[in-house]
Each structure stands twice: as structure tokens, then as C-alpha cells.
Write a protein that holds these residues in place. Structure first.
Motif, PDB file in Angstrom:
ATOM      1  N   ASP A 131       5.972  12.069   0.917  1.00  0.00           N
ATOM      2  CA  ASP A 131       5.349  13.231   1.541  1.00  0.00           C
ATOM      3  C   ASP A 131       3.832  13.137   1.534  1.00  0.00           C
ATOM      4  OD1 ASP A 131       7.879  14.194   2.017  1.00  0.00           O
ATOM      5  OD2 ASP A 131       7.875  15.614   0.351  1.00  0.00           O
ATOM      6  N   GLU A 132       3.263  12.508   0.511  1.00  0.00           N
ATOM      7  CA  GLU A 132       1.808  12.310   0.494  1.00  0.00           C
ATOM      8  C   GLU A 132       1.374  11.427   1.657  1.00  0.00           C
ATOM      9  OE1 GLU A 132       0.466  12.608  -4.184  1.00  0.00           O
ATOM     10  OE2 GLU A 132       1.424  10.755  -3.494  1.00  0.00           O
ATOM     11  N   TRP A 133       2.108  10.329   1.879  1.00  0.00           N
ATOM     12  CA  TRP A 133       1.742   9.443   2.968  1.00  0.00           C
ATOM     13  C   TRP A 133       1.940  10.105   4.325  1.00  0.00           C
ATOM     14  CZ3 TRP A 133      -1.580   6.009   2.528  1.00  0.00           C
ATOM     15  CH2 TRP A 133      -1.625   5.081   1.480  1.00  0.00           C
ATOM     16  N   VAL A 134       3.002  10.871   4.486  1.00  0.00           N
ATOM     17  CA  VAL A 134       3.225  11.547   5.757  1.00  0.00           C
ATOM     18  C   VAL A 134       2.055  12.479   6.066  1.00  0.00           C
ATOM     19  CG1 VAL A 134       4.646  13.259   6.959  1.00  0.00           C
ATOM     20  CG2 VAL A 134       5.738  11.365   5.743  1.00  0.00           C
ATOM     21  N   ALA A 135       1.592  13.214   5.064  1.00  0.00           N
ATOM     22  CA  ALA A 135       0.471  14.131   5.280  1.00  0.00           C
ATOM     23  C   ALA A 135      -0.803  13.373   5.637  1.00  0.00           C
ATOM     24  CB  ALA A 135       0.249  14.981   4.026  1.00  0.00           C
ATOM     25  N   VAL A 136      -1.092  12.300   4.923  1.00  0.00           N
ATOM     26  CA  VAL A 136      -2.322  11.534   5.161  1.00  0.00           C
ATOM     27  C   VAL A 136      -2.291  10.853   6.531  1.00  0.00           C
ATOM     28  CG1 VAL A 136      -3.643   9.526   4.394  1.00  0.00           C
ATOM     29  CG2 VAL A 136      -2.819  11.192   2.719  1.00  0.00           C
ATOM     30  N   LEU A 137      -1.195  10.188   6.828  1.00  0.00           N
ATOM     31  CA  LEU A 137      -1.103   9.456   8.092  1.00  0.00           C
ATOM     32  C   LEU A 137      -1.028  10.405   9.282  1.00  0.00           C
ATOM     33  CD1 LEU A 137       1.369   6.686   6.891  1.00  0.00           C
ATOM     34  CD2 LEU A 137      -1.027   6.357   7.547  1.00  0.00           C
ATOM     35  N   ASP A 138      -0.355  11.526   9.114  1.00  0.00           N
ATOM     36  CA  ASP A 138      -0.293  12.521  10.180  1.00  0.00           C
ATOM     37  C   ASP A 138      -1.685  13.050  10.493  1.00  0.00           C
ATOM     38  OD1 ASP A 138       1.099  14.024  12.065  1.00  0.00           O
ATOM     39  OD2 ASP A 138       1.342  15.714  10.720  1.00  0.00           O
ATOM     40  N   ALA A 139      -2.468  13.319   9.450  1.00  0.00           N
ATOM     41  CA  ALA A 139      -3.833  13.799   9.656  1.00  0.00           C
ATOM     42  C   ALA A 139      -4.698  12.762  10.354  1.00  0.00           C
ATOM     43  CB  ALA A 139      -4.443  14.182   8.304  1.00  0.00           C
ATOM     44  N   ALA A 140      -4.392  11.479  10.150  1.00  0.00           N
ATOM     45  CA  ALA A 140      -5.172  10.408  10.782  1.00  0.00           C
ATOM     46  C   ALA A 140      -4.684  10.086  12.190  1.00  0.00           C
ATOM     47  CB  ALA A 140      -5.091   9.150   9.913  1.00  0.00           C
ATOM     48  N   GLY A 141      -3.629  10.770  12.645  1.00  0.00           N
ATOM     49  CA  GLY A 141      -3.118  10.546  13.991  1.00  0.00           C
ATOM     50  C   GLY A 141      -2.253   9.315  14.126  1.00  0.00           C
ATOM     51  N   VAL A 142      -1.645   8.865  13.026  1.00  0.00           N
ATOM     52  CA  VAL A 142      -0.768   7.700  13.041  1.00  0.00           C
ATOM     53  C   VAL A 142       0.684   8.172  13.227  1.00  0.00           C
ATOM     54  CG1 VAL A 142       0.090   5.724  11.729  1.00  0.00           C
ATOM     55  CG2 VAL A 142      -2.320   6.401  11.538  1.00  0.00           C
ATOM     56  N   PRO A 143       1.453   7.568  14.152  1.00  0.00           N
ATOM     57  CA  PRO A 143       2.862   7.963  14.319  1.00  0.00           C
ATOM     58  C   PRO A 143       3.652   7.702  13.036  1.00  0.00           C
ATOM     59  CG  PRO A 143       2.123   6.644  16.187  1.00  0.00           C
ATOM     60  CD  PRO A 143       1.058   6.534  15.137  1.00  0.00           C
ATOM     61  N   VAL A 144       4.171   8.739  12.437  1.00  0.00           N
ATOM     62  CA  VAL A 144       4.808   8.620  11.127  1.00  0.00           C
ATOM     63  C   VAL A 144       5.880   9.687  10.970  1.00  0.00           C
ATOM     64  CG1 VAL A 144       3.132  10.154  10.021  1.00  0.00           C
ATOM     65  CG2 VAL A 144       4.342   8.450   8.623  1.00  0.00           C
ATOM     66  N   GLY A 145       6.817   9.444  10.100  1.00  0.00           N
ATOM     67  CA  GLY A 145       7.819  10.455   9.804  1.00  0.00           C
ATOM     68  C   GLY A 145       8.568  10.101   8.538  1.00  0.00           C
ATOM     69  N   PRO A 146       8.994  11.099   7.777  1.00  0.00           N
ATOM     70  CA  PRO A 146       9.813  10.827   6.594  1.00  0.00           C
ATOM     71  C   PRO A 146      11.209  10.407   7.015  1.00  0.00           C
ATOM     72  CG  PRO A 146       9.709  13.178   6.982  1.00  0.00           C
ATOM     73  CD  PRO A 146       8.806  12.538   8.006  1.00  0.00           C
ATOM     74  N   VAL A 147      11.858   9.567   6.229  1.00  0.00           N
ATOM     75  CA  VAL A 147      13.259   9.235   6.477  1.00  0.00           C
ATOM     76  C   VAL A 147      14.089  10.241   5.690  1.00  0.00           C
ATOM     77  CG1 VAL A 147      15.054   7.479   6.279  1.00  0.00           C
ATOM     78  CG2 VAL A 147      12.697   6.806   6.795  1.00  0.00           C
ATOM     79  N   HIS A 148      14.650  11.198   6.395  1.00  0.00           N
ATOM     80  CA  HIS A 148      15.367  12.302   5.772  1.00  0.00           C
ATOM     81  C   HIS A 148      16.791  11.921   5.388  1.00  0.00           C
ATOM     82  CE1 HIS A 148      12.692  15.626   7.700  1.00  0.00           C
ATOM     83  NE2 HIS A 148      12.347  15.401   6.452  1.00  0.00           N
ATOM     84  N   GLU A 194       0.824  -1.215   0.000  1.00  0.00           N
ATOM     85  CA  GLU A 194       0.000   0.000   0.000  1.00  0.00           C
ATOM     86  C   GLU A 194       0.856   1.262   0.000  1.00  0.00           C
ATOM     87  OE1 GLU A 194      -3.220   0.384  -0.379  1.00  0.00           O
ATOM     88  OE2 GLU A 194      -3.471  -1.782  -0.589  1.00  0.00           O
ATOM     89  N   LEU A 195       1.876   1.275   0.836  1.00  0.00           N
ATOM     90  CA  LEU A 195       2.706   2.481   0.940  1.00  0.00           C
ATOM     91  C   LEU A 195       3.502   2.741  -0.331  1.00  0.00           C
ATOM     92  CD1 LEU A 195       4.011   2.217   4.615  1.00  0.00           C
ATOM     93  CD2 LEU A 195       2.232   3.715   3.726  1.00  0.00           C
ATOM     94  N   ALA A 196       3.764   1.719  -1.113  1.00  0.00           N
ATOM     95  CA  ALA A 196       4.527   1.892  -2.358  1.00  0.00           C
ATOM     96  C   ALA A 196       3.722   2.590  -3.448  1.00  0.00           C
ATOM     97  CB  ALA A 196       5.003   0.534  -2.869  1.00  0.00           C
ATOM     98  N   THR A 197       2.450   2.832  -3.210  1.00  0.00           N
ATOM     99  CA  THR A 197       1.590   3.407  -4.261  1.00  0.00           C
ATOM    100  C   THR A 197       1.610   4.928  -4.287  1.00  0.00           C
ATOM    101  OG1 THR A 197      -0.363   3.420  -2.804  1.00  0.00           O
ATOM    102  CG2 THR A 197       0.052   1.422  -4.114  1.00  0.00           C
ATOM    103  N   ARG A 198       2.153   5.578  -3.254  1.00  0.00           N
ATOM    104  CA  ARG A 198       2.138   7.038  -3.212  1.00  0.00           C
ATOM    105  C   ARG A 198       3.493   7.536  -2.738  1.00  0.00           C
ATOM    106  NH1 ARG A 198      -3.617   8.476  -0.288  1.00  0.00           N
ATOM    107  NH2 ARG A 198      -3.105  10.580  -1.023  1.00  0.00           N
ATOM    108  N   THR A 199       3.697   8.846  -2.867  1.00  0.00           N
ATOM    109  CA  THR A 199       4.980   9.416  -2.486  1.00  0.00           C
ATOM    110  C   THR A 199       5.127   9.479  -0.963  1.00  0.00           C
ATOM    111  OG1 THR A 199       4.242  11.715  -2.379  1.00  0.00           O
ATOM    112  CG2 THR A 199       4.938  10.855  -4.551  1.00  0.00           C
TER     113      THR A 199
END
Length: 393
Positions: free
Chosen positions: A291-308, A284-289
Motif C-alpha cells: 500500500d505504501e508503494w501504491v500511494a507513492v507511485l500513484d502520486a507520481a503518475g505511474v500506472p500501478v495497482g495492488p494485487v487484491h 526496490e519494491l521489496a523494501t516497502r509495503t
């Protein structure tokens, strides 16, 4: 939150710290102290100084905001000069192999005879005693001895070990804590102390949550096997999920990823189906970028972060908002340089470093001249709160 030049008025203002520790652990510990207002004086060997100087940017990252004195401690003149500095110091931090300071005639008994209020911190790989006391080693071996690499034995983990020198950094933190505790104790007893900082001991302490269950015949928590905890590949980069054992984070993750059929699984059930669930999450995560996933998951309250990447850290809006990256203004010989400030805030204010990395021995004359004190003018002999630091440059 304010980042400011505190003008030497930080919480350690008035403290004089002599650093005889080279490379990484001691310099990081005294970096924290310097940013908090202490006058940190590097005591370096005249021929080349700290060996880390061969890596200029690495050395600069750890030693800006300090002064440098070049002394040959193998000579009588150099030892005499150091003892002059000890008389006005509050802290001496050294990182030699155990016994080296004693062989130089500069052991704790000698130093504290000159200045009974002196706090001494000795950082070594295995501590000042014990069967491994004299064993040469570096960070990887300390981690191995402390059990941090146990997964390599079972084959659960392969590949290279991470580049962060955990033993060096943990011992720097323990040294800082030990020094501050000894200074607090000195305020009531009037006497200094010798703090023994073992890099291996610190790592064993950090392993407590894994060692205590094993030592008592109980299973590990197994958080690392939680399928919602780990790194996953988005379409253009890596993303971190940090759902540990919390069902309340797992459920919204499943909702966002279209995995409602497994949203009700409890932690042990998820671990039992780890491979299956990791595969589904990964697809599932391979289907979007990223930053898109970080924004979506952050809005849903899921602990997430980009690997910088290292370059991306400086552009991160949170890092910028917290003022973690600061500039030291140019001086007559050095250009403006960007640095990472120490992370603590005091009443909402963060102290910014103001002094560039010193050249080897740059402050020898001024520091030794200031140490020529008349009898009775001993800075560390004064009550706490009336400490007089060596004059700044």
C-alpha cells in the motif's frame, strides 16, 4: 453515479429472453440482459436443472434476476410448451451441441416459423459448422486452439493456466453483442436472425494483435517483455506495474525507485536489458509495503495497482464508489444476498438486480399461464417499442 432498482425500465425493458443455455457462457450473457431490464426465462430440464446448480453460489452468481421454467424438451408436451413461449419471445439463446435443437424438432427454421421476429443465438465450442463442430471440449482447449497458450510450447511460460474461463466469458460477450445487433437489424427489417457464436472464433478474434503480425511475417509488439510491466513483490504482498511502451511513465518510475541512471532508456533498450532492470525494480519494491508503494507511485503518475485477494476486492474504495457490489433484499424464503451488478451505466444510472436466484421450475405455472395468449396477441409480432413481456412474478 446512482445504483437503483430500475423497476423493469432498463434499456432492454420489454424484451423477453428464453435461455436454454447452461453452465457459464449463456447464463452470463443473459445475466447482462436481465440486469438491463429483459425478462429472462430459464428453460431447465426437470431432473436437476442446469448442471451448474450443483455449485449453488456459482449458479446464483449467474442466474439471479431471472425466472425458471422446467420443461422436458424430449417430450412432445415439453416441446409444445416451449413453442408457446417462443411465440411471445424476442430472443432464444441455446448452448447445446450443434444439431441438437434440430434433432429435437426445434431448429431455427421451426422456431422462426412460429415467430419470424425471433432472434436466436447458438453458443457452441467451435461453431455450427467446420471440422471441429462436434468435438467435445472446455475452455482450456478453446484457448489452446486459438493460440492463447503458445508460450507454453516454447517454454517461455510454465505452470498452471489461470482460473478465469476466458472462452466462456468472451463468448457470452459476443453473444450479447450479436443479439443486440440482430435486434437492431430487426427494427428495420422486421425479421429475426440466427447468430452463430463460436467460443473458439471469439478467442481467435481476441488474439488479433498477436496473430496479424505473425501471419504477415512481422515481429510481435513484445509489451510483455517491458520491465516496467508485470507483477512484483512488495514487503507484504504483490503489486502490479503497467508501464507498457510509454517512456513518460518509465521516467517517473525510475525517479521514485532511485534508478535515475536508466530513466532515459527507450522501450527497445529497456527490453534488451529486461533481466537486469526487473531485478533492480524488484529489489526496490521489496523494501516497502504494497500500500505504501501504491500511494507513492500513484502520486507520481505511474500506472500501478495492488494485487487484491478476492476478499479485498469488496473493500476497495473504487469498487465501492462505483457501486459494483449490490444487495438483493430478503424475501419470504431467501436472505439478503450480495451480488456484482452488470457494469454498464446509462445516463449515470446503474440497474441493480432485484430478483433472487430462482428455484428449479419456480415460475413454470405463471410463465406458461401467461403464454396462453389469444390469437394476435404475440408480443414479438408487435412493432419494436410496443413489446409486451411475459408478466412478472
Amino acid at each position: 453515479m446512482t445504483v437503483t432498482d430500475n423497476g423493469g425500465r432498463g434499456p432492454l425493458s420489454g424484451m423477453v429472453v428464453l435461455s436454454l443455455a447452461e453452465q457459464y457462457p449463456g447464463p452470463y450473457a443473459t445475466l447482462l440482459m436481465a440486469d438491463m431490464g429483459a425478462d429472462v426465462i430459464l428453460v431447465e430440464r426437470p431432473a436437476g436443472g442446469d448442471p451448474a446448480r450443483q455449485f449453488p453460489a456459482f449458479y446464483e452468481a449467474l442466474n439471479r434476476n431471472k425466472r425458471s421454467v422446467a420443461l422436458d424438451l424430449k417430450s412432445a408436451e415439453g416441446r409444445k410448451a416451449l413453442l408457446r413461449l417462443v411465440r411471445t419471445a424476442d430472443v432464444l439463446l441455446e448452448g447445446y451441441r450443434p444439431g441438437t435443437m434440430g434433432r429435437l424438432g426445434l431448429g431455427p427454421d421451426v422456431l422462426q416459423e412460429v415467430n419470424p421476429r425471433l432472434v436466436i443465438a447458438s453458443i457452441s465450442g467451435f461453431g455450427q459448422d467446420g471440422p471441429y463442430r462436434d468435438r467435445p471440449a472446455h475452455d482450456l482447449s478453446y484457448m489452446a486452439t486459438a493460440g492463447m497458450l503458445h508460450e507454453y510450447v516454447s517454454g517461455e511460460r510454465t505452470g498452471p493456466v489461470g482460473q478465469l474461463a476466458i472462452g466462456d466469458l468472451s463468448s457470452a460477450m459476443f453473444a450479447t453483442v450479436g443479439v443486440l445487433a440482430a435486434l437492431l437489424q430487426r427494427a428495420s427489417t422486421g425479421k429475426g436472425a440466427h447468430v452463430d457464436v463460436s467460443m473458439t472464433d471469439g478467442l481467435v478474434s481476441w488474439m488479433s494483435t498477436q496473430l496479424v503480425p505473425v501471419l504477415n511475417g512481422e515481429p510481435l509488439a513484445g509489451i510483455e517483455r517491458e520491465p516496467g510491466y508485470g507483477l512484483y513483490r512488495a514487503s507484504d504482498g504483490l503489486i502490479s506495474l503497467s508501464v507498457a511502451h510509454e517512456d513518460w511513465f518509465w521516467r517517473p518510475l525510475c525517479e521514485v525507485l532511485g534508478m535515475q541512471d536508466v530513466a532515459a532508456l527507450a522501450g527497445p533498450e529497456r527490453i534488451a536489458r529486461e533481466d537486469e532492470l526487473r531485478s533492480r525494480i524488484g529489489k526496490e519494491l521489496a523494501t516497502r509495503t504494497r500500500d505504501e508503494w501504491v500511494a507513492v507511485l500513484d502520486a507520481a503518475g505511474v500506472p500501478v495497482g495492488p494485487v487484491h485477494t478476492l476478499e479485498e476486492v469488496g473493500d476497495d474504495p473504487h469498487v465501492q464508489a462505483r457501486g459494483l457490489l449490490v444487495d438483493i433484499p430478503p424475501d419470504d424464503v431467501r436472505p439478503r444476498r450480495r451480488h456484482v451488478r452488470q457494469p454498464l451505466l446509462f445516463d449515470g444510472v446503474a440497474a441493480a438486480p432485484t430478483r433472487h436466484v430462482p428455484a428449479l421450475g419456480e415460475h413454470t405455472d405463471e410463465v406458461l399461464a401467461a403464454a396462453e395468449e389469444p390469437a394476435g396477441a404475440q408480443g414479438s409480432g408487435a412493432p419494436d417499442g410496443a413489446l409486451r413481456p411475459v408478466a412478472g412474478s
